[in-house]
Design a protein around this motif. Structure first.
Motif, PDB file in Angstrom:
ATOM      1  N   ARG A 122       1.130  -1.333   0.201  1.00  0.00           N
ATOM      2  CA  ARG A 122       0.698  -0.230   0.016  1.00  0.00           C
ATOM      3  C   ARG A 122       0.633   1.099  -0.245  1.00  0.00           C
ATOM      4  N   ASP A 123       0.347   2.542  -0.351  1.00  0.00           N
ATOM      5  CA  ASP A 123       0.586   4.044  -0.196  1.00  0.00           C
ATOM      6  C   ASP A 123       1.212   4.252   0.722  1.00  0.00           C
ATOM      7  N   VAL A 124       1.654   3.962   1.692  1.00  0.00           N
ATOM      8  CA  VAL A 124       1.556   5.361   3.786  1.00  0.00           C
ATOM      9  C   VAL A 124       2.738   6.138   3.726  1.00  0.00           C
ATOM     10  N   LEU A 125       1.962   7.504   4.203  1.00  0.00           N
ATOM     11  CA  LEU A 125       2.518   8.477   4.314  1.00  0.00           C
ATOM     12  C   LEU A 125       2.959   8.814   5.491  1.00  0.00           C
ATOM     13  N   ASP A 126       4.351   9.476   5.803  1.00  0.00           N
ATOM     14  CA  ASP A 126       4.837   9.076   6.846  1.00  0.00           C
ATOM     15  C   ASP A 126       4.730  10.667   7.453  1.00  0.00           C
ATOM     16  N   LEU A 127       3.712  11.601   8.557  1.00  0.00           N
ATOM     17  CA  LEU A 127       2.986  13.022   8.211  1.00  0.00           C
ATOM     18  C   LEU A 127       3.883  13.470   9.136  1.00  0.00           C
ATOM     19  N   GLY A 128       4.686  14.142   9.572  1.00  0.00           N
ATOM     20  CA  GLY A 128       5.777  14.849  10.255  1.00  0.00           C
ATOM     21  C   GLY A 128       6.901  13.988  10.443  1.00  0.00           C
ATOM     22  N   CYS A 129       8.039  13.139   9.472  1.00  0.00           N
ATOM     23  CA  CYS A 129       8.482  12.017   9.885  1.00  0.00           C
ATOM     24  C   CYS A 129      10.004  12.634  10.361  1.00  0.00           C
ATOM     25  N   GLY A 130      10.518  13.738   9.991  1.00  0.00           N
ATOM     26  CA  GLY A 130      11.845  14.003  11.627  1.00  0.00           C
ATOM     27  C   GLY A 130      13.080  13.364  10.671  1.00  0.00           C
ATOM     28  N   THR A 131      13.903  12.718  11.119  1.00  0.00           N
ATOM     29  CA  THR A 131      14.567  12.213  10.655  1.00  0.00           C
ATOM     30  C   THR A 131      14.158  11.029  10.060  1.00  0.00           C
ATOM     31  N   GLY A 132      13.324  10.642   9.592  1.00  0.00           N
ATOM     32  CA  GLY A 132      12.931   9.212   8.338  1.00  0.00           C
ATOM     33  C   GLY A 132      13.379   8.337   9.221  1.00  0.00           C
ATOM     34  N   PHE A 133      13.125   7.780  10.771  1.00  0.00           N
ATOM     35  CA  PHE A 133      13.366   7.237  11.095  1.00  0.00           C
ATOM     36  C   PHE A 133      12.756   6.165  10.687  1.00  0.00           C
ATOM     37  N   HIS A 134      11.660   5.577  10.915  1.00  0.00           N
ATOM     38  CA  HIS A 134      10.188   5.148  10.294  1.00  0.00           C
ATOM     39  C   HIS A 134       9.874   4.503   9.077  1.00  0.00           C
TER      40      HIS A 134
ATOM     41  N   PRO B  41      13.400  21.832   7.191  1.00  0.00           N
ATOM     42  CA  PRO B  41      14.173  21.586   6.713  1.00  0.00           C
ATOM     43  C   PRO B  41      15.536  20.594   7.068  1.00  0.00           C
ATOM     44  N   ASP B  42      15.811  20.672   7.972  1.00  0.00           N
ATOM     45  CA  ASP B  42      17.480  20.275   8.201  1.00  0.00           C
ATOM     46  C   ASP B  42      16.319  18.224   8.632  1.00  0.00           C
ATOM     47  N   LEU B  43      15.818  18.333   8.985  1.00  0.00           N
ATOM     48  CA  LEU B  43      15.098  17.162   9.416  1.00  0.00           C
ATOM     49  C   LEU B  43      15.234  16.064   8.279  1.00  0.00           C
ATOM     50  N   ALA B  44      14.337  17.273   7.274  1.00  0.00           N
ATOM     51  CA  ALA B  44      14.117  16.705   5.751  1.00  0.00           C
ATOM     52  C   ALA B  44      14.936  16.058   4.976  1.00  0.00           C
ATOM     53  N   ALA B  45      15.813  17.186   5.546  1.00  0.00           N
ATOM     54  CA  ALA B  45      17.369  16.207   4.137  1.00  0.00           C
ATOM     55  C   ALA B  45      17.890  15.101   5.501  1.00  0.00           C
ATOM     56  N   LEU B  46      18.104  14.915   6.098  1.00  0.00           N
ATOM     57  CA  LEU B  46      18.714  13.589   7.356  1.00  0.00           C
ATOM     58  C   LEU B  46      17.754  13.016   6.665  1.00  0.00           C
ATOM     59  N   ALA B  47      16.186  12.465   6.235  1.00  0.00           N
ATOM     60  CA  ALA B  47      15.559  11.685   6.534  1.00  0.00           C
ATOM     61  C   ALA B  47      15.752  10.981   4.610  1.00  0.00           C
ATOM     62  N   ALA B  48      16.159  12.474   3.920  1.00  0.00           N
ATOM     63  CA  ALA B  48      16.643  11.801   2.325  1.00  0.00           C
ATOM     64  C   ALA B  48      17.600  11.189   2.222  1.00  0.00           C
ATOM     65  N   ARG B  49      18.456  11.499   3.698  1.00  0.00           N
ATOM     66  CA  ARG B  49      19.625  10.398   3.896  1.00  0.00           C
ATOM     67  C   ARG B  49      19.587   9.447   3.841  1.00  0.00           C
ATOM     68  N   ARG B  50      18.858   9.342   4.551  1.00  0.00           N
ATOM     69  CA  ARG B  50      18.293   8.310   5.959  1.00  0.00           C
ATOM     70  C   ARG B  50      17.742   6.981   4.356  1.00  0.00           C
ATOM     71  N   THR B  51      16.862   7.764   3.633  1.00  0.00           N
ATOM     72  CA  THR B  51      15.908   7.283   2.241  1.00  0.00           C
ATOM     73  C   THR B  51      16.793   6.758   1.107  1.00  0.00           C
ATOM     74  N   ARG B  52      17.691   7.177   0.678  1.00  0.00           N
ATOM     75  CA  ARG B  52      18.068   7.930  -0.048  1.00  0.00           C
ATOM     76  C   ARG B  52      18.637   6.230  -1.255  1.00  0.00           C
ATOM     77  N   ARG B  53      18.997   5.900  -0.826  1.00  0.00           N
ATOM     78  CA  ARG B  53      19.284   3.788  -1.218  1.00  0.00           C
ATOM     79  C   ARG B  53      17.860   3.414  -1.847  1.00  0.00           C
ATOM     80  N   LEU B  54      16.496   4.013  -1.100  1.00  0.00           N
ATOM     81  CA  LEU B  54      14.982   2.933  -1.096  1.00  0.00           C
ATOM     82  C   LEU B  54      14.665   3.430  -2.629  1.00  0.00           C
ATOM     83  N   GLU B  55      14.333   2.805  -3.549  1.00  0.00           N
ATOM     84  CA  GLU B  55      14.122   3.683  -4.985  1.00  0.00           C
ATOM     85  C   GLU B  55      12.605   4.261  -4.550  1.00  0.00           C
ATOM     86  N   HIS B  56      11.434   3.671  -3.809  1.00  0.00           N
ATOM     87  CA  HIS B  56      10.258   4.006  -3.344  1.00  0.00           C
ATOM     88  C   HIS B  56      10.270   4.757  -2.292  1.00  0.00           C
TER      89      HIS B  56
END
Length: 196
Positions: free
Chosen positions: A10-22, A40-55
């Motif tokens: 399914r399509d999941v939204l993590d709203l207020g995802c912070g550093t992307g831990f989940h 922005p700083d937290l969003a950048a960390l979340a993007a970095r954490r998930t950069r190898r996850l294409e979906h």
């Protein structure tokens, strides 16, 4: 959460995802995962954490203006972010817009009515409505409350003190620490859920 809704395929939204831990955990089963974060700083960390996850995608945005199309997600996960009861109506309207029919939203928040941490939470955030008022707010809107008991367990007093100092203003943190002994804190939360 898994007792309330399945997110596999399914399509999941993590709203207020912070550093992307989940985000990676959702990505193990979900078709797509979108993290939305206003800082922005937290969003950048979340993007970095998930950069190898294409979906997995991380977007800047807020609960009041979710940057997704109408009826585009099946599961929404919100953990200690924005939805604290009265005052979050604009975000609830956005959930109404982005969640598909049959989709489910999950909101996790502190239960200030019980537990040691609940009493600390009431002391540290006296401007928030009383717990019973918050419960009535959610119930009137068709959300279901699942109380969850959890706790903090530390291996050192220094670690416990560091976490308390993150959670509370300096004066409150010092008062709480002076009154509390040991390395454990009992903690209660509410899982609010609604199927659309």
């Amino acid at each position: 959460m898994a007792d309330r809704v399945a997110w596999a395929g399914r399509d999941v939204l993590d709203l207020g995802c912070g550093t992307g831990f989940h985000l990676p955990a959702f990505a193990e089963e979900a078709r797509t995962v979108t993290g939305v974060e206003p800082h922005p700083d937290l969003a950048a960390l979340a993007a970095r954490r998930t950069r190898r996850l294409e979906h997995v995608t991380v977007l800047p945005g807020t609960a009041q203006a979710i940057p997704l199309p109408d009826a585009s997600v099946d599961v929404v996960h919100v953990r200690w972010a924005y939805f604290f009861g009265p005052g979050c109506e604009p975000g609830l309207a956005e959930l109404d817009r982005v969640v598909r029919r049959g989709g489910t939203a999950l909101v996790i928040d502190n239960d200030g009515s019980r537990s040691t941490f609940g009493s600390w939470f009431r002391r540290g955030y006296p401007h928030l409505p009383p717990p019973r008022e918050i419960e009535r707010f959610w119930a009137r809107r068709g959300w279901t409350r699942t109380p969850v008991d959890m706790g903090w367990r530390f291996t050192s007093r220094a670690d416990l003190e560091a976490v308390v100092r993150i959670e509370f203003a300096p004066r409150t943190a010092e008062e709480l620490l002076s009154e509390h002994t040991g390395l454990e804190v009992d903690y209660a939360v509410n899982l609010w859920s609604r199927t659309y």
